[in-house]
Design a protein around this motif. Structure first.
Motif, PDB file in Angstrom:
ATOM      1  N   LEU A  44     -14.420   9.284  12.296  1.00  0.00           N
ATOM      2  CA  LEU A  44     -12.931   9.632  12.135  1.00  0.00           C
ATOM      3  C   LEU A  44     -11.987   8.551  12.202  1.00  0.00           C
ATOM      4  CD1 LEU A  44     -12.680  12.899  13.879  1.00  0.00           C
ATOM      5  CD2 LEU A  44     -12.322  12.626  11.714  1.00  0.00           C
ATOM      6  N   THR A  45     -12.258   7.362  12.966  1.00  0.00           N
ATOM      7  CA  THR A  45     -11.557   6.364  12.962  1.00  0.00           C
ATOM      8  C   THR A  45     -11.480   5.534  11.832  1.00  0.00           C
ATOM      9  OG1 THR A  45     -11.590   5.933  15.164  1.00  0.00           O
ATOM     10  CG2 THR A  45     -10.917   4.216  14.141  1.00  0.00           C
ATOM     11  N   GLY A  46     -12.773   5.638  11.289  1.00  0.00           N
ATOM     12  CA  GLY A  46     -13.212   4.659   9.935  1.00  0.00           C
ATOM     13  C   GLY A  46     -12.655   5.524   8.831  1.00  0.00           C
ATOM     14  N   SER A  47     -12.643   6.785   8.672  1.00  0.00           N
ATOM     15  CA  SER A  47     -11.904   7.726   7.758  1.00  0.00           C
ATOM     16  C   SER A  47     -10.328   7.730   7.957  1.00  0.00           C
ATOM     17  CB  SER A  47     -12.299   9.173   7.816  1.00  0.00           C
ATOM     18  OG  SER A  47     -13.538   9.517   7.775  1.00  0.00           O
ATOM     19  N   TRP A  48      -9.773   7.564   9.026  1.00  0.00           N
ATOM     20  CA  TRP A  48      -8.509   7.306   9.161  1.00  0.00           C
ATOM     21  C   TRP A  48      -7.852   6.016   8.606  1.00  0.00           C
ATOM     22  CZ3 TRP A  48      -5.997   8.868  14.639  1.00  0.00           C
ATOM     23  CH2 TRP A  48      -4.431   9.231  14.436  1.00  0.00           C
ATOM     24  N   MET A  49      -8.624   4.821   9.194  1.00  0.00           N
ATOM     25  CA  MET A  49      -8.258   3.532   8.608  1.00  0.00           C
ATOM     26  C   MET A  49      -8.315   3.433   6.974  1.00  0.00           C
ATOM     27  SD  MET A  49      -7.235   2.278  11.126  1.00  0.00           S
ATOM     28  CE  MET A  49      -6.903   0.463  10.388  1.00  0.00           C
ATOM     29  N   ALA A  50      -9.442   4.147   6.462  1.00  0.00           N
ATOM     30  CA  ALA A  50      -9.584   4.039   4.848  1.00  0.00           C
ATOM     31  C   ALA A  50      -8.519   4.848   4.274  1.00  0.00           C
ATOM     32  CB  ALA A  50     -10.617   4.594   4.505  1.00  0.00           C
ATOM     33  N   HIS A  51      -8.117   6.069   4.843  1.00  0.00           N
ATOM     34  CA  HIS A  51      -6.872   6.914   4.229  1.00  0.00           C
ATOM     35  C   HIS A  51      -5.833   6.011   4.451  1.00  0.00           C
ATOM     36  CE1 HIS A  51      -3.934  10.143   4.381  1.00  0.00           C
ATOM     37  NE2 HIS A  51      -5.002  10.665   3.441  1.00  0.00           N
ATOM     38  N   LEU A  52      -5.461   5.504   5.372  1.00  0.00           N
ATOM     39  CA  LEU A  52      -4.089   4.550   5.638  1.00  0.00           C
ATOM     40  C   LEU A  52      -3.974   3.463   4.461  1.00  0.00           C
ATOM     41  CD1 LEU A  52      -3.522   4.668   9.203  1.00  0.00           C
ATOM     42  CD2 LEU A  52      -2.168   5.737   7.650  1.00  0.00           C
ATOM     43  N   LEU A  53      -5.140   2.802   4.226  1.00  0.00           N
ATOM     44  CA  LEU A  53      -5.167   1.660   3.352  1.00  0.00           C
ATOM     45  C   LEU A  53      -4.991   2.346   2.022  1.00  0.00           C
ATOM     46  CD1 LEU A  53      -8.194  -0.470   4.813  1.00  0.00           C
ATOM     47  CD2 LEU A  53      -5.700  -0.924   4.690  1.00  0.00           C
ATOM     48  N   CYS A  55      -3.855   5.142   1.255  1.00  0.00           N
ATOM     49  CA  CYS A  55      -2.332   5.772   0.799  1.00  0.00           C
ATOM     50  C   CYS A  55      -1.125   4.566   0.706  1.00  0.00           C
ATOM     51  CB  CYS A  55      -2.136   6.965   2.208  1.00  0.00           C
ATOM     52  SG  CYS A  55      -3.029   8.249   1.686  1.00  0.00           S
ATOM     53  N   SER A  56      -1.427   3.589   1.741  1.00  0.00           N
ATOM     54  CA  SER A  56      -0.224   2.776   1.674  1.00  0.00           C
ATOM     55  C   SER A  56      -0.434   1.778   0.347  1.00  0.00           C
ATOM     56  CB  SER A  56      -0.386   1.770   2.895  1.00  0.00           C
ATOM     57  OG  SER A  56      -1.700   0.971   2.715  1.00  0.00           O
ATOM     58  N   ASN A  57      -1.456   1.631  -0.354  1.00  0.00           N
ATOM     59  CA  ASN A  57      -1.452   0.999  -1.564  1.00  0.00           C
ATOM     60  C   ASN A  57      -0.620   2.024  -2.617  1.00  0.00           C
ATOM     61  OD1 ASN A  57      -2.062  -0.652  -3.907  1.00  0.00           O
ATOM     62  ND2 ASN A  57      -4.029   0.515  -4.164  1.00  0.00           N
ATOM     63  N   ALA A  58      -0.977   3.048  -2.671  1.00  0.00           N
ATOM     64  CA  ALA A  58      -0.278   4.001  -3.710  1.00  0.00           C
ATOM     65  C   ALA A  58       1.144   4.277  -3.352  1.00  0.00           C
ATOM     66  CB  ALA A  58      -1.046   5.477  -3.611  1.00  0.00           C
ATOM     67  N   LEU A  59       1.508   4.322  -1.827  1.00  0.00           N
ATOM     68  CA  LEU A  59       2.815   4.538  -1.599  1.00  0.00           C
ATOM     69  C   LEU A  59       3.629   3.169  -1.902  1.00  0.00           C
ATOM     70  CD1 LEU A  59       5.079   6.046  -0.132  1.00  0.00           C
ATOM     71  CD2 LEU A  59       4.365   5.421   1.801  1.00  0.00           C
ATOM     72  N   LEU A  60       3.274   2.057  -1.711  1.00  0.00           N
ATOM     73  CA  LEU A  60       3.859   0.847  -2.231  1.00  0.00           C
ATOM     74  C   LEU A  60       4.055   0.866  -3.562  1.00  0.00           C
ATOM     75  CD1 LEU A  60       4.816  -1.947  -1.341  1.00  0.00           C
ATOM     76  CD2 LEU A  60       2.687  -2.717  -1.786  1.00  0.00           C
ATOM     77  N   HIS A  61       3.020   1.203  -4.447  1.00  0.00           N
ATOM     78  CA  HIS A  61       3.368   1.194  -5.852  1.00  0.00           C
ATOM     79  C   HIS A  61       4.260   2.171  -6.302  1.00  0.00           C
ATOM     80  CE1 HIS A  61       2.182   2.411  -9.946  1.00  0.00           C
ATOM     81  NE2 HIS A  61       1.779   1.111  -9.959  1.00  0.00           N
ATOM     82  N   ASN A  62       4.236   3.401  -5.636  1.00  0.00           N
ATOM     83  CA  ASN A  62       5.479   4.276  -5.982  1.00  0.00           C
ATOM     84  C   ASN A  62       6.688   3.722  -5.299  1.00  0.00           C
ATOM     85  OD1 ASN A  62       4.373   6.564  -7.137  1.00  0.00           O
ATOM     86  ND2 ASN A  62       5.169   7.929  -5.610  1.00  0.00           N
ATOM     87  N   LEU A  63       6.869   2.952  -4.457  1.00  0.00           N
ATOM     88  CA  LEU A  63       8.012   2.434  -4.056  1.00  0.00           C
ATOM     89  C   LEU A  63       8.624   1.360  -5.021  1.00  0.00           C
ATOM     90  CD1 LEU A  63       7.545   2.155  -0.161  1.00  0.00           C
ATOM     91  CD2 LEU A  63       9.122   3.918  -1.307  1.00  0.00           C
TER      92      LEU A  63
END
Length: 74
Positions: A44-53, A55-63
């Motif tokens: 779950l920790t691995g899934s959490w970290m992958a999700h954050l990475l 999503c943060s890339n997609a969110l940065l692109h959107n911003l």
């Protein structure tokens, strides 16, 4: 001549933040349920970290798309 498929509408930054928050909340709840199970916690920790990475890339692109200066029309 190659034609490109139509692009899907871009998710708004606000909607993206809401979705990321909801998904992370679900991961956090799952993490709390598996406390004590070392293997499940690690997965779950691995899934959490992958999700954050991702999503943060997609969110940065959107911003960046939201804040970019548009060229002036001549």
């Amino acid at each position: 001549m190659d034609s490109f498929p139509p692009t899907a509408p871009r998710e708004t930054t606000e909607a993206m933040v809401r979705h990321i928050g909801r998904e992370l909340s679900e991961l956090h709840q799952a993490f709390r349920r598996c406390r004590g199970d070392g293997e499940a916690e690690a997965k779950l920790t691995g899934s959490w970290m992958a999700h954050l990475l991702i999503c943060s890339n997609a969110l940065l692109h959107n911003l960046l798309m939201d804040t970019v200066r548009r060229p002036e029309r001549l």
